[in-house]
Design a protein around this motif. Structure first.
Motif, PDB file in Angstrom:
ATOM      1  N   GLU A 156    -128.276  37.150  31.350  1.00 49.83           N
ATOM      2  CA  GLU A 156    -128.966  38.437  31.520  1.00 49.83           C
ATOM      3  C   GLU A 156    -130.160  38.269  32.461  1.00 49.83           C
ATOM      4  O   GLU A 156    -130.395  39.104  33.333  1.00 49.83           O
ATOM      5  N   PHE A 157    -130.895  37.179  32.280  1.00 44.25           N
ATOM      6  CA  PHE A 157    -132.059  36.936  33.144  1.00 44.25           C
ATOM      7  C   PHE A 157    -131.607  36.797  34.603  1.00 44.25           C
ATOM      8  O   PHE A 157    -132.155  37.417  35.516  1.00 44.25           O
ATOM      9  N   LEU A 158    -130.574  35.989  34.807  1.00 43.21           N
ATOM     10  CA  LEU A 158    -130.112  35.726  36.181  1.00 43.21           C
ATOM     11  C   LEU A 158    -129.520  36.988  36.825  1.00 43.21           C
ATOM     12  O   LEU A 158    -129.693  37.222  38.023  1.00 43.21           O
ATOM     13  N   ALA A 159    -128.840  37.791  36.023  1.00 42.01           N
ATOM     14  CA  ALA A 159    -128.258  39.032  36.563  1.00 42.01           C
ATOM     15  C   ALA A 159    -129.372  39.972  37.019  1.00 42.01           C
ATOM     16  O   ALA A 159    -129.242  40.662  38.042  1.00 42.01           O
ATOM     17  N   GLU A 160    -130.448  39.978  36.248  1.00 46.10           N
ATOM     18  CA  GLU A 160    -131.584  40.830  36.611  1.00 46.10           C
ATOM     19  C   GLU A 160    -132.164  40.383  37.969  1.00 46.10           C
ATOM     20  O   GLU A 160    -132.407  41.211  38.847  1.00 46.10           O
ATOM     21  N   VAL A 161    -132.353  39.075  38.133  1.00 43.68           N
ATOM     22  CA  VAL A 161    -132.860  38.550  39.418  1.00 43.68           C
ATOM     23  C   VAL A 161    -131.886  38.934  40.540  1.00 43.68           C
ATOM     24  O   VAL A 161    -132.289  39.408  41.612  1.00 43.68           O
ATOM     25  N   SER A 208    -108.713  34.578  46.085  1.00 42.96           N
ATOM     26  CA  SER A 208    -109.786  34.934  45.143  1.00 42.96           C
ATOM     27  C   SER A 208    -110.284  36.347  45.386  1.00 42.96           C
ATOM     28  O   SER A 208    -110.483  36.759  46.528  1.00 42.96           O
ATOM     29  N   SER A 209    -110.537  37.053  44.300  1.00 38.11           N
ATOM     30  CA  SER A 209    -111.043  38.424  44.444  1.00 38.11           C
ATOM     31  C   SER A 209    -112.566  38.447  44.426  1.00 38.11           C
ATOM     32  O   SER A 209    -113.179  39.415  44.861  1.00 38.11           O
ATOM     33  N   ASP A 210    -113.183  37.380  43.908  1.00 41.98           N
ATOM     34  CA  ASP A 210    -114.651  37.347  43.853  1.00 41.98           C
ATOM     35  C   ASP A 210    -115.195  36.758  45.153  1.00 41.98           C
ATOM     36  O   ASP A 210    -114.595  35.868  45.747  1.00 41.98           O
ATOM     37  N   CYS A 211    -116.373  37.250  45.563  1.00 40.95           N
ATOM     38  CA  CYS A 211    -116.996  36.691  46.772  1.00 40.95           C
ATOM     39  C   CYS A 211    -117.639  35.346  46.433  1.00 40.95           C
ATOM     40  O   CYS A 211    -117.741  34.955  45.276  1.00 40.95           O
ATOM     41  N   GLU A 212    -118.082  34.671  47.494  1.00 40.33           N
ATOM     42  CA  GLU A 212    -118.691  33.336  47.391  1.00 40.33           C
ATOM     43  C   GLU A 212    -119.810  33.304  46.330  1.00 40.33           C
ATOM     44  O   GLU A 212    -120.715  34.133  46.352  1.00 40.33           O
ATOM     45  N   ALA A 213    -119.732  32.325  45.430  1.00 43.94           N
ATOM     46  CA  ALA A 213    -120.776  32.195  44.397  1.00 43.94           C
ATOM     47  C   ALA A 213    -121.961  31.398  44.945  1.00 43.94           C
ATOM     48  O   ALA A 213    -122.010  31.083  46.139  1.00 43.94           O
ATOM     49  N   MET A 214    -122.926  31.089  44.097  1.00 44.56           N
ATOM     50  CA  MET A 214    -124.065  30.255  44.523  1.00 44.56           C
ATOM     51  C   MET A 214    -124.589  29.464  43.332  1.00 44.56           C
ATOM     52  O   MET A 214    -124.211  29.717  42.192  1.00 44.56           O
ATOM     53  N   SER A 228    -119.654  41.274  28.520  1.00 42.75           N
ATOM     54  CA  SER A 228    -119.247  40.026  29.148  1.00 42.75           C
ATOM     55  C   SER A 228    -118.216  40.351  30.233  1.00 42.75           C
ATOM     56  O   SER A 228    -117.067  40.671  29.940  1.00 42.75           O
ATOM     57  N   GLY A 229    -118.632  40.275  31.494  1.00 41.79           N
ATOM     58  CA  GLY A 229    -117.741  40.608  32.612  1.00 41.79           C
ATOM     59  C   GLY A 229    -117.338  42.071  32.573  1.00 41.79           C
ATOM     60  O   GLY A 229    -117.936  42.892  31.859  1.00 41.79           O
ATOM     61  N   ALA A 230    -116.308  42.395  33.390  1.00 40.05           N
ATOM     62  CA  ALA A 230    -115.766  43.756  33.358  1.00 40.05           C
ATOM     63  C   ALA A 230    -114.588  43.818  32.395  1.00 40.05           C
ATOM     64  O   ALA A 230    -114.162  44.890  31.980  1.00 40.05           O
ATOM     65  N   ALA A 243    -119.501  35.493  39.334  1.00 33.81           N
ATOM     66  CA  ALA A 243    -118.534  35.628  38.243  1.00 33.81           C
ATOM     67  C   ALA A 243    -118.912  34.786  37.022  1.00 33.81           C
ATOM     68  O   ALA A 243    -118.638  35.150  35.883  1.00 33.81           O
ATOM     69  N   GLY A 244    -119.563  33.637  37.284  1.00 33.31           N
ATOM     70  CA  GLY A 244    -119.909  32.736  36.184  1.00 33.31           C
ATOM     71  C   GLY A 244    -120.991  33.277  35.264  1.00 33.31           C
ATOM     72  O   GLY A 244    -121.194  32.738  34.177  1.00 33.31           O
ATOM     73  N   LEU A 245    -121.668  34.336  35.673  1.00 33.93           N
ATOM     74  CA  LEU A 245    -122.651  34.930  34.764  1.00 33.93           C
ATOM     75  C   LEU A 245    -121.964  35.638  33.604  1.00 33.93           C
ATOM     76  O   LEU A 245    -122.555  35.797  32.547  1.00 33.93           O
ATOM     77  N   ARG A 246    -120.748  36.107  33.851  1.00 30.05           N
ATOM     78  CA  ARG A 246    -120.023  36.932  32.880  1.00 30.05           C
ATOM     79  C   ARG A 246    -120.892  38.105  32.424  1.00 30.05           C
ATOM     80  O   ARG A 246    -121.095  38.327  31.218  1.00 30.05           O
ATOM     81  N   ILE A 247    -121.398  38.840  33.393  1.00 28.83           N
ATOM     82  CA  ILE A 247    -122.161  40.050  33.078  1.00 28.83           C
ATOM     83  C   ILE A 247    -121.500  41.239  33.775  1.00 28.83           C
ATOM     84  O   ILE A 247    -121.306  41.219  34.993  1.00 28.83           O
ATOM     85  N   GLY A 248    -121.131  42.215  32.964  1.00 31.00           N
ATOM     86  CA  GLY A 248    -120.582  43.464  33.488  1.00 31.00           C
ATOM     87  C   GLY A 248    -121.183  44.609  32.683  1.00 31.00           C
ATOM     88  O   GLY A 248    -122.001  44.379  31.780  1.00 31.00           O
TER      89      GLY A 248
END
Ligand SMILES: Cc1ncc(COP(=O)(O)O)c(C=O)c1O
Length: 376
Positions: free
Chosen positions: A260-265, A25-31, A83-85, A226-231
């Motif tokens: 968007e809210f979660l990415a901001e946090v 996996s290229s993404d680090c540990e999610a939460m 949405s993502g990169a 990664a699950g936020l899909r914000i880039g």
């Protein structure tokens, strides 16, 4: 539009959600959302009150403000959220290029960097990695040979997927000055930025050092979300930004409001996330180094100094695809064969996940049972 199948994504779609241990996996540990919201007082309540209407195409102003804190000179108006990169790569290339244009891309690469311009009818010149005893290297003199006033854009990615290679400051400055002389746009895919083991090796974001530089960032990799899909992309070129925003009206229109809210946090608390993920990497890397050093007849391994992935090389003559499938079947562990990058003989290893030691242990069992005992 005719576009080549995305080989890495095709491979992942077969195995990612059915294989227990992902060693690539290229993404680090999610939460969990709960844990992310717990980083900030009052965030749970605010999240529950999040309005679920459409959001601004450019991305919310507050989120873009948080994103600008990653840069020293970009304003919210110079950031566009996607949405993502993957989406900004696709749209940026479409905004920049016309058929017959010439671009230079580091090879091997995250495939959209090359397949999207190819699908537009552009000439993609590969700036190839060299490998010495498995250690990757990108030679600046090679870029100097490839670049010309005909070059519309150069696409770099450091820390690099899949080799883990990271440019030093001198090389980076030379890349910028080569692009400057050629008048080329420099796209810098910075999705693994902030995962440098030595923070002093962090490169400045390209948007801060080159007027034609475009930085691409994402929540998926260093921050593990990664699950936020914000880039996003950040650029000083208003026309380019407007063009990308216009194209976004044909793809996603706007981003998911909860994301968007979660990415901001997450960005407000990014040092906490980065420290957590760097701790995981610092725990995992010595285990990988130790593993590879115990099998010097089987692997070449070069330990990356940044990012969450490395590219190991088989010393054995093997069918990498068939082998990866056999490892899934026998040990429920996934490695990523170099074939998806057109680099047979290599495989990608990811070390940003907490269960990497278990995945590595099972991979070692496979090596002992199938490669050592049977080939002795
Ligand atoms: C270098 C690089 N750029 C872009 C992306 C796309 O990121 P995302 O999947 O979050 O859209 C990836 C994903 O692996 C990547 O490695």
């Amino acid at each position: 539009m005719k576009i080549e199948a995305f080989r890495l994504e095709r491979f992942y779609s077969r195995f990612e959600f059915t294989t227990q241990y992902l060693l690539c996996s290229s993404d680090c540990e999610a939460m969990h959302i709960h844990d992310l919201l717990s980083l900030e007082e009052g965030a749970h309540v605010k999240f529950m009150k999040q309005w679920l209407g459409y959001t601004e195409t450019l991305g919310s102003h507050k989120l873009r403000e948080e994103i600008t804190k990653l840069y020293s000179s970009a304003s919210p108006a110079q950031v566009l959220v996607f949405s993502g990169a993957e989406e900004p790569i696709f749209l940026l290339w479409h905004a920049l290029l016309e058929a017959e244009d010439e671009v230079i891309v580091q090879f091997p690469c995250y495939q959209s960097a090359a397949s999207v311009p190819e699908s537009i009818g552009c000439k993609v010149k590969p700036w190839r990695a060299r490998f010495e005893n498995g250690a990757p290297f990108f030679d600046i003199s090679e870029l100097r040979r490839l670049i010309s006033p005909k070059t519309r854009a150069v696409y770099i990615n450091s820390p690099h997927n899949p080799t883990g290679y990271h440019f030093d400051e001198r090389q980076y400055t030379e890349i910028v000055s080569l692009c400057q002389s050629a008048g080329a746009v420099l796209i810098s895919d910075e999705v693994y930025r902030e995962l440098e083991l030595d923070p002093s090796s962090r490169l400045p974001a390209i948007v801060d050092v080159y007027e034609k530089g475009v930085s691409i960032g994402v929540m998926s990799k260093a921050y593990g979300l990664a699950g936020l899909r914000i880039g996003w992309l950040a650029s000083k070129d208003d026309t380019l930004l407007r063009h990308c925003a216009m194209l976004k009206e044909y793809t996603t229109i706007c981003n998911a409001a909860p994301s968007e809210f979660l990415a901001e946090v997450a960005l407000r608390n990014r040092h906490h996330l980065l420290n957590r993920n760097l701790d995981i990497i610092r725990h995992n890397l010595p285990l990988l180094n130790d593993f590879f050093s115990r099998f010097p007849d089987i692997f070449h391994w070069h330990c990356p100094s940044a990012g969450s992935i490395g590219f190991a090389k088989w010393k054995l003559d093997l069918d990498g695809m068939a082998l990866a499938e056999d490892i899934v079947k026998k040990k429920n562990v996934l490695i990523l064969p170099g074939e998806v990058y057109d680099e047979p003989g290599f495989f990608r290893v990811g070390f940003g996940r907490r269960n990497m030691p278990e995945a590595l242990g099972r991979f070692e069992e496979y090596v002992m049972e199938e490669l050592i005992s049977k080939h002795r």
